[in-house]
Scaffold this active site. Structure first.
Site, PDB file in Angstrom:
ATOM      1  N   ASP A  77     136.368  10.043 106.468  1.00 17.53           N
ATOM      2  CA  ASP A  77     136.488   9.145 105.334  1.00 17.53           C
ATOM      3  C   ASP A  77     137.779   9.513 104.593  1.00 17.53           C
ATOM      4  OD1 ASP A  77     135.708   7.317 103.258  1.00 17.53           O
ATOM      5  OD2 ASP A  77     135.045   9.062 102.101  1.00 17.53           O
ATOM      6  N   ASP A 130     138.873   8.587 100.704  1.00 13.91           N
ATOM      7  CA  ASP A 130     138.740   8.964  99.294  1.00 13.91           C
ATOM      8  C   ASP A 130     137.556   9.907  99.082  1.00 13.91           C
ATOM      9  OD1 ASP A 130     140.876   7.187  98.559  1.00 13.91           O
ATOM     10  OD2 ASP A 130     139.463   5.539  98.824  1.00 13.91           O
TER      11      ASP A 130
END
Length: 433
Positions: free
Chosen positions: A252, A254
């Site tokens: 991922d 953020d």
């Protein structure tokens, strides 16, 4: 398809290792590098090979001879004076009447050329350049391309890098159509990038990048030469060939790579989290690919344009590149199913198949890089990432820095929990031992 290997250079950067054989004859685990190149071409059905020789060229001829002992045909083009990286092509105009593969002789590689050739033909490309990220993009030749992978420019490694860039490095592997000869009109010393490729771009020819995670390393310095030998012995070289299923650690973005600041709208607000550089370094030195998959609803909401998002990702690649690490690719979903935001982009407001926890981004990455999800992981800071792992049938790691990790309330149970990305990657790499 035919192939050309340019093996005429003097190898001045690696002269501390050898001065009596050409660099393409340096041994990689007891076999000369050029033999490895020929074997790689042969695996993809390429058996008609021209070797451009110059300095100490007799050493290459004595070893390869006519190529029959390697199951190929080898022809020679001998430079009586140095012709640079492109000048020798002048003498091959009559022989190369169809597309051909072109390799620099100091690049050690393991490439599935069948995939690259198919891509080249599908694009109807006049020239296709193999590009990849590396650990020193700040002093490498970078290739610029648009969203369709059409090349828009070349940035020489002699140019100061005072801007954000894609870690899109020219690996020294090409497929050319005969149109390349339009820019080679006389037998003289020529630079391939500056005097052939850039003029092709400027004159509207169709050039494309072929981005790959396969092994391709310039072996021109002693340090890189020793690193290639280590990688070959470890099995990393062959494992990265895209004819083989790949392992991947999906990340991922953020809250996993960079500090979570809500919706990231400006590149200036992107800050790498502690331990991220070491974590990605460890992935880069393993058999796993490192690919980012991220939901970016800010595009559909009209808060960030595609160009601005591209700028954020360039900034991310630059920050990582300056630290000597890289991500192999970035896949993102720009869609959002809910309407009603001021400035939203209507055509991006629908229920897509790529917004996590749906598996569309993973499927795209798997198709592009022949990834085996059963031997792959997803690392993220939210239950959306864990749900994606379950939906895609791969293992998941939840970072305790995210809300779900802090609360200990999991909508879906992760396979592993970790304090941060560095610890998560450590757990994966320890588990494989």
């Amino acid at each position: 398809m035919k192939a050309v290997i340019v093996a005429g250079g003097k190898g001045t950067r690696i002269s501390s290792i050898t001065t009596d054989i050409p660099k393409s004859m340096l041994p990689i685990v007891e076999r000369p590098m050029i033999e490895h190149q020929i074997e790689c071409l042969k695996k993809s059905g390429v058996t008609d090979i021209t070797v451009v020789i110059g300095h100490l060229g007799d050493v290459i001829k004595d070893y390869l001879q006519d190529g029959s002992k390697f199951g190929v045909q080898v022809h020679y083009l001998e430079e009586t004076s140095p012709l640079g990286t492109a000048g020798a092509l002048y003498y091959l105009k009559e022989e190369m009447d169809d597309d051909f593969i072109f390799l620099f002789g100091d690049v050690f590689l393991s490439v599935d050329f069948t995939r690259m050739v198919n891509y080249h033909k599908k694009k109807h490309s006049d020239a296709t350049l193999f590009v990849h990220p590396n650990i020193h993009p700040y002093d490498s030749v970078l290739v610029e391309n648009n969203s369709e992978n059409q090349i828009t420019g070349i940035d020489s490694k002699r140019t100061a890098r005072e801007y954000d860039y894609k870690n899109n490095v020219n690996a020294g592997i090409f497929i050319f159509s005969p149109k390349v000869f339009d820019f080679i009109s006389e037998p003289r010393k020529m630079d391939l990038e500056n005097e052939v490729i850039i003029p092709m771009i400027e004159n509207g020819y169709h050039l494309y990048t072929y981005k790959s995670t396969e092994y391709a390393k310039d072996m021109g310095t002693p340090e890189r030469y020793h690193a290639v030998n280590e990688d070959f012995l470890s099995g990393l070289v062959e494992s990265r060939n895209l004819s083989n299923p790949q392992k991947c650690i999906f990340l991922d973005r953020d809250g996993t790579i960079n500090k979570y600041v809500g919706f990231l709208r400006r590149k200036e607000d992107l800050e790498l989290l502690p331990g991220v550089v070491q974590a990605i370094h460890n992935i880069n030195n393993s058999e796993y690919l490192c690919i980012v998959i991220t939901n970016q609803a800010v595009v559909a909401r009209g808060e960030v344009t595609f160009e601005e998002l591209e700028g954020i990702h360039r900034h991310l690649e630059t920050l990582l590149g300056n630290e000597g690490v890289y991500v192999d690719d970035i896949f993102y979903c720009p869609h959002h199913p809910h309407r009603g935001y001021e400035g939203e982009v209507p055509e991006l407001k629908f229920d897509c198949d790529c917004r996590k926890p749906k598996t569309g981004l993973v499927e795209r990455a798997c198709e592009k890089y022949h990834i085996d999800v059963s031997n792959s992981y997803i690392i993220g800071d939210s239950t959306v990432d864990i749900m994606l792992g379950k939906n895609a049938s791969m293992q998941s790691i939840l970072l305790m820095t995210g809300e779900a990790g802090k609360d200990g309330k999991y909508e879906v149970e992760p396979d592993i929990v970790a304090d941060d990305l560095e610890q998560a990657v450590y757990k994966i790499l320890e588990k494989r031992k």
